[in-house]
Design an enzyme around this catalytic site. Structure first.
Site, PDB file in Angstrom:
ATOM      1  N   ASN A 122       0.889  -1.211  -0.075  1.00 22.55           N
ATOM      2  CA  ASN A 122      -0.017   0.008   0.061  1.00 22.55           C
ATOM      3  C   ASN A 122       0.762   1.389   0.004  1.00 22.55           C
ATOM      4  OD1 ASN A 122      -2.561  -1.068  -0.443  1.00 22.55           O
ATOM      5  ND2 ASN A 122      -2.843  -1.483   1.949  1.00 22.55           N
ATOM      6  N   HIS A 161     -15.418   0.792   4.965  1.00 25.80           N
ATOM      7  CA  HIS A 161     -14.186   0.144   5.620  1.00 25.80           C
ATOM      8  C   HIS A 161     -14.557  -0.089   7.248  1.00 25.80           C
ATOM      9  CE1 HIS A 161     -10.228  -0.024   7.749  1.00 25.80           C
ATOM     10  NE2 HIS A 161      -9.962  -0.960   6.486  1.00 25.80           N
ATOM     11  N   GLU A 219     -16.566   5.975   0.669  1.00 28.09           N
ATOM     12  CA  GLU A 219     -15.161   6.302   0.211  1.00 28.09           C
ATOM     13  C   GLU A 219     -15.075   6.478  -0.960  1.00 28.09           C
ATOM     14  OE1 GLU A 219     -13.144   2.524   1.322  1.00 28.09           O
ATOM     15  OE2 GLU A 219     -14.578   2.135   2.849  1.00 28.09           O
ATOM     16  N   SER A 226     -11.217  -0.173  -1.589  1.00 29.71           N
ATOM     17  CA  SER A 226      -9.863  -0.907  -1.919  1.00 29.71           C
ATOM     18  C   SER A 226      -9.924  -2.391  -2.426  1.00 29.71           C
ATOM     19  CB  SER A 226      -9.015  -0.624  -0.445  1.00 29.71           C
ATOM     20  OG  SER A 226      -9.576  -1.601   0.449  1.00 29.71           O
ATOM     21  N   ASP A 236     -13.811   9.244   2.648  1.00 29.30           N
ATOM     22  CA  ASP A 236     -12.595   8.405   3.178  1.00 29.30           C
ATOM     23  C   ASP A 236     -11.901   8.521   1.714  1.00 29.30           C
ATOM     24  OD1 ASP A 236     -10.788   6.357   3.043  1.00 29.30           O
ATOM     25  OD2 ASP A 236     -11.849   5.459   5.092  1.00 29.30           O
ATOM     26  N   HIS A 248      -7.470   5.267   0.013  1.00 34.90           N
ATOM     27  CA  HIS A 248      -6.955   4.805  -1.246  1.00 34.90           C
ATOM     28  C   HIS A 248      -6.945   5.728  -2.428  1.00 34.90           C
ATOM     29  CE1 HIS A 248      -6.494   0.882   0.638  1.00 34.90           C
ATOM     30  NE2 HIS A 248      -7.562   1.225   1.241  1.00 34.90           N
ATOM     31  N   LYS A 304      -0.509   5.144   3.228  1.00 31.86           N
ATOM     32  CA  LYS A 304      -0.616   4.405   1.952  1.00 31.86           C
ATOM     33  C   LYS A 304       0.300   5.105   1.058  1.00 31.86           C
ATOM     34  CE  LYS A 304      -4.803   2.009   3.395  1.00 31.86           C
ATOM     35  NZ  LYS A 304      -4.124   0.756   4.186  1.00 31.86           N
TER      36      LYS A 304
HETATM   37  N1  PMP Z   1      -9.845   3.509   5.430  1.00 35.06           N
HETATM   38  C1  PMP Z   1      -9.877   2.586   4.558  1.00 35.06           C
HETATM   39  C2  PMP Z   1     -10.809   2.447   3.400  1.00 35.06           C
HETATM   40  C3  PMP Z   1      -8.757   1.675   4.656  1.00 35.06           C
HETATM   41  O1  PMP Z   1      -8.673   0.702   3.488  1.00 35.06           O
HETATM   42  C4  PMP Z   1      -8.139   1.793   5.865  1.00 35.06           C
HETATM   43  C5  PMP Z   1      -6.848   0.737   6.055  1.00 35.06           C
HETATM   44  N2  PMP Z   1      -6.675  -0.218   5.359  1.00 35.06           N
HETATM   45  C6  PMP Z   1      -8.340   2.765   6.839  1.00 35.06           C
HETATM   46  C7  PMP Z   1      -9.070   3.606   6.500  1.00 35.06           C
HETATM   47  C8  PMP Z   1      -7.394   2.917   7.972  1.00 35.06           C
HETATM   48  O2  PMP Z   1      -6.104   3.609   7.581  1.00 35.06           O
HETATM   49  P1  PMP Z   1      -4.787   3.243   8.578  1.00 35.06           P
HETATM   50  O3  PMP Z   1      -3.996   2.293   7.770  1.00 35.06           O
HETATM   51  O4  PMP Z   1      -4.306   4.643   8.228  1.00 35.06           O
HETATM   52  O5  PMP Z   1      -4.966   3.052   9.644  1.00 35.06           O
END
Ligand code: PMP
Length: 409
Positions: free
Chosen positions: A53, A141, A184, A188, A213, A216, A247
Site C-alpha cells: 500500500n 471500511h 469512500e 480498496s 474517506d 486509497h 498508503k
Molecule cells: N479507510 C480505509 C478505506 C482503509 O482501507 C484503511 C486501511 N486499510 C483505513 C481507513 C485505515 O487507515 P490506516 O491504515 O491509516 O489506519
C-alpha cells in the site's frame, strides 16, 4: 472458564476455515522498493512485493528519509505526550497547515492512524449531534463501521455506490433530523470509485453533511494528488475529507480536513484524538516532506496509472480473471479461500513474488482474491515475471481462467 482452551479452540476454527492469517516476514530495503527480503523457513530470500500500500514508493524516497533523519536528530524519538499535554510539536502544526492547504479546506487535524481518524470522528459526530442519522455505504471500511456503531446514533446502510438508494433512505428520514453521509472514494477491495457528484447532489438536497474517506486515493488522484474529490472538482461539496499517511504518502498517521469549526469540534470532543499520544515529530516531518513532494510531482501519478493499466491489460490478455476496476487496484479473482492461499504461497515459494491472499471477512465468501497493486517502480521485467508466474500458478493449481469463471456464473 478455561481461557487458554477457549483461545486455542477459536484459532483452530479459523485454521479449519482457511481464514487464519499468516504474515509474510519482510525486511524492506531502502532504495530498492518494490524489492524486499523475505525471511522464511530459516532462509532469507529477495522477493518483489506486488501488494504494497506504499502505492508510490514514497516510504523510501530520499527526500522523505532525509526529512525524517533531520527531525529525529533535532527532536528525538517520541512526541512526549498527547497533543494537549506537551505532545504538540512544531512539525504537527506545520503538517496540519499543509494538509488543510493540500485539501483546499480551512483546517486539518492529525490522528495516529487513518483508522483512529474514522473511528473517532464518526463516533464523535454520531454521539454528540442530537438525533443525527448516519447514512453509510454498505462496503465502507471497518474503521467507519466501528465509528458509526460506537456513536450509537441511528444508521441507515445504502447500497454500494448507489445514489438512488441513498436518496430513497434520505427521503424517508425525518426532514429536520441532522444527517451525515459516509462513504469512500476508491474502494480498496474491488478498486471501484464512488459517484461523488451524485452522492453530493442527493446529500445537499436533503441537507446532509458528507464524510469522504480518501484513504486509497490520496497521493494518487487529482492534479496535486489530494484525491478523487480534487480530480473531480468536488472538494468544496464535501464537509469532511478523511485520509491516511500510511498508503501513498508512505509513512503512518491519519487526518481529516474540513472547516475551522468542524475541525475544532473534532479536536475538542474526539476521545481518540484527545486521549492518545501524538505521532513522533520525525513521523510528522516525513509526512510533510512526502506530501510536499507529491504535490509537485504529477508525473508519478501518470506513471502509476500507466503501470496499473498495463498490468491489468496484460493479465486479462492471458485469461487471468481480473475484476475490471477503474482505479490502480487490480483484484484477481480466485473464488475459494484455500486455493487463494495456495496460489499466494506458491507465488512466494517458487517465483519470489509476494501477493497476500484476501479472504473472508475482508471480502465475501466465494470472492476470495489476490489483490495486485502495481507502483511506478515496478519495471517491465518485474511485470513480465509477474504475468508468467500468474499463468504458471493458474495452470499448476487448475484455477479457473476468466472465460471458465464466466461460464460457471
Ligand atoms: N479507510 C480505509 C478505506 C482503509 O482501507 C484503511 C486501511 N486499510 C483505513 C481507513 C485505515 O487507515 P490506516 O491504515 O491509516 O489506519
Amino acid at each position: 472458564m478455561d481461557y487458554e482452551h477457549y483461545f486455542s479452540k477459536r484459532i483452530a476454527d479459523l485454521k479449519a476455515e482457511g481464514r487464519y492469517r499468516v504474515f509474510a516476514d519482510l525486511e524492506r530495503i531502502c532504495g530498492r522498493f518494490p524489492v524486499a527480503l523475505n525471511h522464511r523457513d530459516g532462509k532469507t530470500v529477495e522477493v518483489v512485493v506486488w501488494c504494497s500500500n506504499d502505492y508510490l514508493g514514497m516510504g523510501q524516497r530520499p527526500e522523505v528519509i532525509a526529512a525524517t533523519h533531520e527531525a529525529l536528530d533535532r527532536c528525538g524519538a517520541g512526541a512526549g505526550g498527547t497533543r494537549n499535554i506537551s505532545g504538540t510539536n512544531h512539525y504537527h502544526v506545520l503538517l496540519e497547515e499543509e494538509m488543510a492547504d493540500f485539501n483546499a479546506k480551512e483546517s486539518a487535524l492529525l490522528f495516529t492512524s487513518g483508522y483512529v481518524a474514522n473511528q473517532t470522528v464518526l463516533s464523535t459526530l454520531g454521539a454528540t449531534i442530537p438525533g443525527c442519522i448516519i447514512f453509510s455505504d454498505e462496503l465502507n471500511h471497518n474503521s467507519m463501521i466501528e465509528g458509526i456503531r460506537h456513536g450509537r446514533s441511528p444508521k441507515q446502510i445504502f447500497r454500494h455506490n448507489d445514489a438512488q438508494d441513498l436518496e430513497r433512505l434520505l427521503a424517508a428520514a425525518p426532514k429536520d433530523a441532522p444527517k451525515l453521509v459516509a462513504f469512500e472514494s476508491v474502494y480498496s477491495m474491488d478498486g471501484d470509485i464512488a459517484p461523488i457528484a451524485e452522492i453530493c447532489d442527493v446529500a445537499e438536497k436533503y441537507g446532509a453533511m458528507t464524510y469522504l474517506d480518501e484513504v486509497h486515493a490520496v497521493g494518487m488522484y487529482g492534479e496535486q494528488g489530494s484525491g478523487v474529490a480534487e480530480r473531480d472538482g468536488l472538494r468544496d461539496r464535501i464537509t469532511i475529507i478523511q485520509g491516511t499517511m500510511a498508503k501513498a504518502i508512505g509513512v503512518v498517521g491519519g487526518y481529516i480536513a474540513a472547516s475551522n469549526a468542524c475541525v475544532d469540534y473534532a479536536r475538542s470532543f474526539g476521545p481518540g484524538f484527545i486521549f492518545s499520544s501524538s505521532m513522533p515529530p520525525a513521523t510528522a516531518a516525513a509526512c510533510l516532506a512526502s506530501v510536499q513532494y507529491l504535490r509537485k510531482h504529477p508525473e508519478l501519478r501518470v506513471k502509476h496509472q500507466e503501470r496499473a493499466a498495463t498490468c491489468k491489460r496484460r493479465l486479462s490478455e492471458r485469461g487471468i480473471p481480473v475484476l475490471p476496476s477503474v482505479s490502480h487496484i487490480i483484484p484477481v479473482m480466485v473464488g475459494n479461500a484455500s486455493l487463494c492461499k495456495q496460489a499466494s504461497d506458491l507465488l512466494l515459494s517458487d517465483y519470489n513474488i509476494y501477493v497476500q491472499p484476501i479472504n473472508y471477512p475482508t471480502v465475501p465468501v466465494g470472492t476470495e482474491r489476490l489483490r495486485i497493486t502495481p507502483t511506478p517502480l515496478h519495471d517491465d521485467s518485474m511485470m513480465d515475471h509477474l504475468i508468467e508466474s500468474f499463468c504458471a500458478v493458474w495452470d499448476r493449481l487448475g484455477i479457473a481462467k476468466a472465460q471458465e469463471q464466466k461460464a460457471a456464473e
